[in-house]
Structures are given as C-alpha cells and as structure tokens.
Design a protein around this motif. Sequence first.
Motif, PDB file in Angstrom:
ATOM      1  N   UNK A  11       0.858  -1.185   0.000  1.00 34.83           N
ATOM      2  CA  UNK A  11       0.000   0.000   0.000  1.00 34.83           C
ATOM      3  C   UNK A  11       0.890   1.230   0.000  1.00 34.83           C
ATOM      4  N   UNK A  12       0.666   2.117  -0.957  1.00 37.47           N
ATOM      5  CA  UNK A  12       1.484   3.319  -1.058  1.00 37.47           C
ATOM      6  C   UNK A  12       0.681   4.590  -0.822  1.00 37.47           C
ATOM      7  N   UNK A  13      -0.637   4.454  -0.654  1.00 43.09           N
ATOM      8  CA  UNK A  13      -1.442   5.634  -0.387  1.00 43.09           C
ATOM      9  C   UNK A  13      -2.811   5.274   0.141  1.00 43.09           C
ATOM     10  N   UNK A  14      -3.386   6.206   0.882  1.00 42.73           N
ATOM     11  CA  UNK A  14      -4.730   6.016   1.412  1.00 42.73           C
ATOM     12  C   UNK A  14      -5.495   7.330   1.362  1.00 42.73           C
ATOM     13  N   UNK A  38     -16.579  14.424   3.593  1.00 43.88           N
ATOM     14  CA  UNK A  38     -15.365  15.115   4.015  1.00 43.88           C
ATOM     15  C   UNK A  38     -14.168  14.186   3.883  1.00 43.88           C
ATOM     16  N   UNK A  39     -13.143  14.647   3.200  1.00 48.88           N
ATOM     17  CA  UNK A  39     -11.883  13.900   3.127  1.00 48.88           C
ATOM     18  C   UNK A  39     -11.058  14.319   4.336  1.00 48.88           C
ATOM     19  N   UNK A  40     -10.869  13.383   5.253  1.00 51.22           N
ATOM     20  CA  UNK A  40     -10.121  13.700   6.465  1.00 51.22           C
ATOM     21  C   UNK A  40      -8.613  13.570   6.267  1.00 51.22           C
ATOM     22  N   UNK A  41      -8.221  12.736   5.330  1.00 54.19           N
ATOM     23  CA  UNK A  41      -6.784  12.504   5.136  1.00 54.19           C
ATOM     24  C   UNK A  41      -6.510  11.915   3.757  1.00 54.19           C
ATOM     25  N   UNK A  42      -5.501  12.435   3.109  1.00 57.37           N
ATOM     26  CA  UNK A  42      -4.931  11.814   1.911  1.00 57.37           C
ATOM     27  C   UNK A  42      -3.450  11.651   2.221  1.00 57.37           C
ATOM     28  N   UNK A  43      -2.975  10.430   2.174  1.00 56.22           N
ATOM     29  CA  UNK A  43      -1.575  10.171   2.506  1.00 56.22           C
ATOM     30  C   UNK A  43      -0.946   9.286   1.433  1.00 56.22           C
ATOM     31  N   UNK A  44       0.257   9.672   1.015  1.00 54.99           N
ATOM     32  CA  UNK A  44       1.009   8.897   0.022  1.00 54.99           C
ATOM     33  C   UNK A  44       2.410   8.668   0.577  1.00 54.99           C
ATOM     34  N   UNK A  45       2.865   7.422   0.488  1.00 58.35           N
ATOM     35  CA  UNK A  45       4.221   7.071   0.909  1.00 58.35           C
ATOM     36  C   UNK A  45       5.210   8.051   0.289  1.00 58.35           C
ATOM     37  N   UNK A  54      -1.656  10.255  -5.631  1.00 53.68           N
ATOM     38  CA  UNK A  54      -2.628  11.189  -5.060  1.00 53.68           C
ATOM     39  C   UNK A  54      -3.788  11.443  -6.010  1.00 53.68           C
ATOM     40  N   UNK A  55      -3.485  11.612  -7.287  1.00 58.13           N
ATOM     41  CA  UNK A  55      -4.541  11.818  -8.284  1.00 58.13           C
ATOM     42  C   UNK A  55      -5.449  10.602  -8.378  1.00 58.13           C
ATOM     43  N   UNK A  84       0.169  19.658  -2.075  1.00 60.56           N
ATOM     44  CA  UNK A  84      -1.209  19.201  -1.873  1.00 60.56           C
ATOM     45  C   UNK A  84      -2.204  20.198  -2.464  1.00 60.56           C
ATOM     46  N   UNK A  85      -1.969  21.487  -2.254  1.00 58.74           N
ATOM     47  CA  UNK A  85      -2.853  22.510  -2.830  1.00 58.74           C
ATOM     48  C   UNK A  85      -2.909  22.374  -4.347  1.00 58.74           C
TER      49      UNK A  85
END
Length: 150
Positions: A11-14, A38-45, A54-55, A84-85
Amino acid sequence: NSNEYSKQTKIVGTAECSFHEFKNTQLGRSRPSGAILYITEVAVDIEARRCGIGSLLLEAVDKFAMLHEIETVYLHVDVANDAALALYKKAGYRLAKKSLPIYSSFTFSLNLHDGATLGRCHELLYKDVTDSATWLLPEDAPSKPVSVAT
C-alpha cells in the motif's frame, strides 16, 4: 516512476473520508443527509509521491461520491503544503470563502481555524461532484447556481 509502483503489492497511499465531521454544524444542517462528504486525510508514501498516486486516490473518492449520490466533497489543507494545494486544484477543488460564516464555523468546529494547531493555517476546499448542490436553507447557499430543497 508510476510503472514501478503499479507492479508492487504494498500500500502506497490512502484516502480517508467520512460524514460525521458535519454533525452539529451549520454546514451539515444546511445540506441533505448524505449529500456531502469530508476527506479527512490523503496520505502517500514519501517514496511514491509525484507518481500520480494522489490523483488516483482523488479519482477513487470521486467515483465513490458519484456512486453514492454525494453532491459535494470537502477537505482542509495546510496552506504551507503547496504540493497538496496544487494536487487538489488540479483535481477540480476550489477554495471556499473564509468570509462565509457557514464555512468559517465548520473550520472552527474541526479546530482547523487559523492558528489553532501550533500556529498552522488551513484552507477549506470543495468540489461539486454533481451539476448543482442542494441547500436546505437558502440563506446558507453560496452565491453560485444551486438548487434549494422545498
């Protein structure tokens, strides 16, 4: 490169999403139940960043939203996180007006208002997944085309 990561099985992202952040907020009361996410978190290794992960995660959120008839997706981002922005804006997210009480009170309820967390500042972004957003209280609707439930 993204091909390198497509061949791996780790897993490289969630992306973590929820509905409960809107509970007991003006924003939550102004929209039909289940219409906002609501997106609480986007995380990428860290080693997988800048490879399109991320996309892909945001595309998956869009698909989930469409499948579940969600009208609008919201998220907060640290103003200092330029990458991120840029990712969110490229994915179609727009800045919510901080001057509108419905948005500023929501940000405050999550303790993400300017300076609340170690002096950090956050922007609230949103993306309409449908052609129009339904507002239960017409006075809360932003000044753009929206439908109002009757």
